[in-house]
Design a protein around this motif. Sequence first.
Motif, mmCIF file in Angstrom:
data_model
loop_
_atom_site.group_PDB
_atom_site.id
_atom_site.type_symbol
_atom_site.label_atom_id
_atom_site.label_comp_id
_atom_site.label_asym_id
_atom_site.label_seq_id
_atom_site.Cartn_x
_atom_site.Cartn_y
_atom_site.Cartn_z
ATOM 1 N N MET A 1 81.110 13.887 32.914
ATOM 2 C CA MET A 1 80.694 12.681 32.440
ATOM 3 C C MET A 1 80.346 11.876 30.537
ATOM 4 O O MET A 1 79.305 12.938 30.597
ATOM 5 N N PRO B 1 75.395 8.965 27.847
ATOM 6 C CA PRO B 1 75.780 7.534 27.225
ATOM 7 C C PRO B 1 75.245 7.625 25.716
ATOM 8 O O PRO B 1 74.506 8.199 25.192
ATOM 9 N N PRO B 2 75.131 6.227 24.963
ATOM 10 C CA PRO B 2 75.668 5.979 23.715
ATOM 11 C C PRO B 2 73.874 6.094 23.462
ATOM 12 O O PRO B 2 73.136 5.449 24.320
ATOM 13 N N GLN C 1 71.141 4.445 22.637
ATOM 14 C CA GLN C 1 70.459 3.312 21.892
ATOM 15 C C GLN C 1 69.645 2.228 21.083
ATOM 16 O O GLN C 1 68.472 3.709 21.499
ATOM 17 N N THR D 1 65.465 3.264 21.700
ATOM 18 C CA THR D 1 65.442 4.497 22.942
ATOM 19 C C THR D 1 65.192 6.384 22.457
ATOM 20 O O THR D 1 66.595 6.174 21.637
ATOM 21 N N MET E 1 53.801 7.927 30.815
ATOM 22 C CA MET E 1 55.007 7.344 31.748
ATOM 23 C C MET E 1 56.349 8.247 30.820
ATOM 24 O O MET E 1 56.793 8.999 30.967
ATOM 25 N N ASP F 1 58.705 12.380 33.012
ATOM 26 C CA ASP F 1 59.968 12.605 33.158
ATOM 27 C C ASP F 1 60.301 11.075 32.968
ATOM 28 O O ASP F 1 61.749 11.299 32.698
ATOM 29 N N GLU F 2 59.851 9.766 33.075
ATOM 30 C CA GLU F 2 60.005 9.058 32.544
ATOM 31 C C GLU F 2 60.258 8.663 31.229
ATOM 32 O O GLU F 2 60.389 7.508 30.522
ATOM 33 N N LEU G 1 62.482 8.787 28.717
ATOM 34 C CA LEU G 1 63.807 8.671 28.934
ATOM 35 C C LEU G 1 63.886 6.513 28.771
ATOM 36 O O LEU G 1 64.959 5.849 28.200
ATOM 37 N N ARG G 2 62.992 6.024 29.502
ATOM 38 C CA ARG G 2 62.774 5.116 29.953
ATOM 39 C C ARG G 2 61.946 4.408 29.175
ATOM 40 O O ARG G 2 61.641 2.949 28.996
ATOM 41 N N LYS H 1 59.459 0.027 29.183
ATOM 42 C CA LYS H 1 60.512 -0.706 29.416
ATOM 43 C C LYS H 1 61.186 -0.790 31.172
ATOM 44 O O LYS H 1 61.764 -0.687 31.992
ATOM 45 N N GLY H 2 61.669 -2.220 30.883
ATOM 46 C CA GLY H 2 61.565 -3.251 32.457
ATOM 47 C C GLY H 2 60.717 -3.026 33.543
ATOM 48 O O GLY H 2 61.322 -3.036 34.983
ATOM 49 N N VAL H 3 59.757 -2.210 33.610
ATOM 50 C CA VAL H 3 58.655 -2.123 34.352
ATOM 51 C C VAL H 3 58.188 -3.597 35.450
ATOM 52 O O VAL H 3 58.078 -3.708 36.145
ATOM 53 N N SER I 1 68.109 -8.581 34.809
ATOM 54 C CA SER I 1 67.289 -8.555 33.675
ATOM 55 C C SER I 1 67.270 -8.497 32.983
ATOM 56 O O SER I 1 67.983 -9.741 32.678
ATOM 57 N N ARG I 2 66.059 -8.441 31.872
ATOM 58 C CA ARG I 2 65.655 -9.134 30.863
ATOM 59 C C ARG I 2 66.202 -9.104 29.661
ATOM 60 O O ARG I 2 66.572 -7.676 29.288
ATOM 61 N N MET J 1 54.148 -4.551 42.306
ATOM 62 C CA MET J 1 55.126 -4.039 42.386
ATOM 63 C C MET J 1 55.196 -2.783 43.896
ATOM 64 O O MET J 1 55.932 -2.532 44.749
ATOM 65 N N GLU K 1 63.474 1.000 36.424
ATOM 66 C CA GLU K 1 64.034 0.798 34.692
ATOM 67 C C GLU K 1 65.404 1.139 34.147
ATOM 68 O O GLU K 1 66.085 0.747 33.733
ATOM 69 N N ASP L 1 68.087 -1.567 33.964
ATOM 70 C CA ASP L 1 68.126 -1.909 32.234
ATOM 71 C C ASP L 1 69.619 -0.953 31.984
ATOM 72 O O ASP L 1 69.673 -1.282 30.131
ATOM 73 N N ASP M 1 74.804 2.067 31.260
ATOM 74 C CA ASP M 1 75.472 3.282 31.144
ATOM 75 C C ASP M 1 75.671 4.044 32.482
ATOM 76 O O ASP M 1 76.081 4.674 33.161
ATOM 77 N N LYS N 1 83.080 5.622 35.516
ATOM 78 C CA LYS N 1 82.078 6.130 33.979
ATOM 79 C C LYS N 1 82.060 7.948 34.878
ATOM 80 O O LYS N 1 81.781 8.277 33.459
ATOM 81 N N LYS N 2 82.165 8.235 35.777
ATOM 82 C CA LYS N 2 81.752 9.628 36.492
ATOM 83 C C LYS N 2 83.073 10.381 36.080
ATOM 84 O O LYS N 2 82.724 11.119 36.161
#
Lengths: 392, 522
Positions: free
Chosen positions: A1, A4-5, A7, A10, A180, A184-185, A187-188, A223-225, A233-234, B419, B495, B498, B501, B513-514
């Motif tokens: 795989m 991912p590019p 962003q 990010t 966060m 581990d988070e 990346l987000r 992000k996105g929580v 998605s916003r 949540m 998350e 969002d 990818d 993708k995979k």
Amino acid sequence: MRSPPDQQGTVTVSNKVKNMKKKVGLIINPIAGMGGRVGLKGSDGREILERAMELGAEPEAPKRAVCALRNIVHLKERIELITYPHEMGEDESSECGFVPTVTGSIKSGYTTSEDTKKAAKRMAQAKVDLLLFAGGDGTARDICSVIGCRIPVLGIPAGVKIHSAVFATNPRNAGELAAMYLGDESLRTQFREAEVMDIDEVAFRSDRLSAQLYGYLKIPYKKGVVQCAKAGSRAGEEASVRAIACDVINNMEKDWIYIIGPGTTTRSIMVGLGLRNALLGVDAVCNREILGLDLNESQLLNIIEGRRVKIIVGVIGGQGYIFGRGNQQISPRLIKKIGKKNIIILATMDKIVSLREKSLLVDTGDVEVDRMLAGYVQVVSGLRKRIMLKIK
Amino acid sequence: MKNLPKVREYRSPVWSEPIIMEMGRKGERGICVPEADQEIKSKVGEARSHIPEKMRRKQAPGLPEIAQPQVLRHYLHLSQMCLGMDTNIDAEGTATMKYSPKVNEALARLSEMTEIHPSQDEDTVQGILEIIYRLDLFLREISGMDQFTFQPPGGAMATYTNAIILRAFHAQQGEGAQRDEIITTIFSHPCNAATAATAGFKVITLMPDENGYPDFEALKAATSKRTAGLMITNPEDTGIYNPRIKEFTDLIHKAGGLCFYDQANANGILGITRAREAGFDACHFNLHKTFSSPHGSFGPGCAAYGVREELARYLPKPAVIYDGQQYHLDYDRPDSVGKVREFLGNIPAVLRSYSWIMSLGPEGLLEVARTSVINNNYLTKMLEEIRGTVRYYAPGKYRLEQTRWSWEKLTEETGVSTMDIQRRMVDYGLQSFFMSHHPWIVPEPFTPEFCESYSIGDMKYWCAVLRTISDEAYSDPELVKSSPHRAPIHLVKYEDLDEPDKWAVTWRAYVKKKGKSALERP
């Protein structure tokens, strides 16, 4: 795989980096907040501090820092905590179970803003992944003056004055957000540039507000929580700002002069036009060309003489000021000349939601102009999107 | 709240189920069709020869090859891991999740319904055309509008239909270019803003005033000769009755605009107020909400969209009309905005709703509204006693069929968010509550809606679960934050939603993708 590019905004971390310990800087301004409880509207300056102590003020920042650190301590094996001696971080980190790397030296009990600046410098040299600080607007300003947007910073709110947008809503949230980002988070987590504001404490004490925009710090945000599946998605903050810029640029008219106020939202217009800009200053544009950068009131008055003009301003996050905070160059005289209907106000939906009163504020210094500005306005919140807000 | 029932144990089955596309093996078959008799073969010839050349596939479709019992097992496993509408209390606000009586489903499954073809001649489908026509008449009575269409398959499609009808109307008036603004409110369903934008309008959104009502003064400031119309949900998501709605519509009309009433969820006002008397020119009902047709997970929805006479000529075509003897499909409508869905829309939903209304009658419909409003206000009393809840806006005032609540206090005191609570509910076998549409003006929101079909026992049980979770949040916040623990899947990292990818919504996208590894069978 394929990977991912990258962003925009990010952080992408390779495996090698992932296995390394992250470095966290911690600076506590131990005297921040002391003036508040005893009604002194701030703690800047030795005399005020001594008066605060006489009045029985107790250090607030250390307690608040401990509250934040308790939410990070579960990561202590995975991070290296670098801090300043004694009450500027060492004591509090030890209290929470960290074994911190201590750097620098202080005269315990007599710390000043110089110590904060020196500490920030050392943290930047140590290349920390995140700098946590406990303090107020003054502390944020000190840190901003030394490191700018070079490294991610997050404020634990502990000061009397919290006008800057670089603070988490409370110490626990500061800890959770930091955890966060550090865990581990990471990346987000995204970053945004948040305003560092400060008011003149001397003026504030005589009940006059005079706030300035001092710069921006790069802060992490979740992000996105607040996402939920039904709503979908916003768009991210970045995309929203670009959409706003796009709307403004599409509606720019020939031969009109656009006075562009300071801030990141307005900056996106200049970026969209491919023009340089003064982030903290006021620029003027006409027919997609710069008329002047970082202009003062009299330069602006000269430029607009006999011309059709619009003013474009952003909104200060959290408070909602559009005039009188960080853009005093756009003076009441100028506003009066240009008129209310030629003012374009920009704010992302996130920023509008963050406004405590859900309304806008003005403090031009001229009661008559403030009164003229009062009432409902359309705020540009996206491409062909407007939100009605009241200017109080 | 001493008399709340005891919370029962729940544990979901967990099947680590592969995706169907990953199952089966080459040559495996579900059904082996027997060879035709020689006699038939000789008379009919090769079966393939009956399919026109241009319709024949060059390549076999990329479907899994799998035996019937495996297929059955697979889908039953999946269904066991779902909290279906009929296995739990699903009180999701703004969605009007009511129990749909099985008799209506039985009707929709009659061969007279399932075996008709949308291209059949109208002479051969008089029965269903009559039902469509009669449901139109019922909804005219319920709303005060003059004609309905059932083509839109969901609420957002109805609001889109409205937006293009407004566009067509103003164009006809010669004001198409001038009237390019739609006004909506932040507590209206976001599809109103979204579909207006899709139709090319600029969108102006009003914020609530300090009492939670849409700000009338802001509306005054927003209205101008550029106003094409108002698109508003009423009551809004807050459940607060807006006594000034007629002033809103009057103001818009005065400016030359039209008013659209999003009544997707009309449970709180059914038989009590009507769109016409409130001054609206158009409205829509989601048959899969208020009128008891199942939601069907983005499947067989139907939004009945109705308008006043002046706008009827713009409705999608064909219209079902009656000449006193026969029902017809009228395509001769030159001003129609065209089609918004194939054929007539999801007609089984029309049949279920028709049957539901027939079983209740006018008094029954009124009873639906009354019961759902009483339920919501009864629930309010119980929720107010749960630690950490805050009811937003209009203190002391009753709400209609739903209320926007907040866990702000609980979050502040424990760090547990709405949540987290939502996920924890699944550990007790309850469908998680609906939080809020975006943006979250009310922090840490949740929006319950107990329709008329829920019993007092259901409400008490639901509150007992929420009280348990609130207690957990104060005594062991990590337990709630790391939930769910007894559900088929555990904590999902939202998350990732969002990150385009990282997700794939179709098998084809997943493979793309995979890469080839996705196709390797274990």
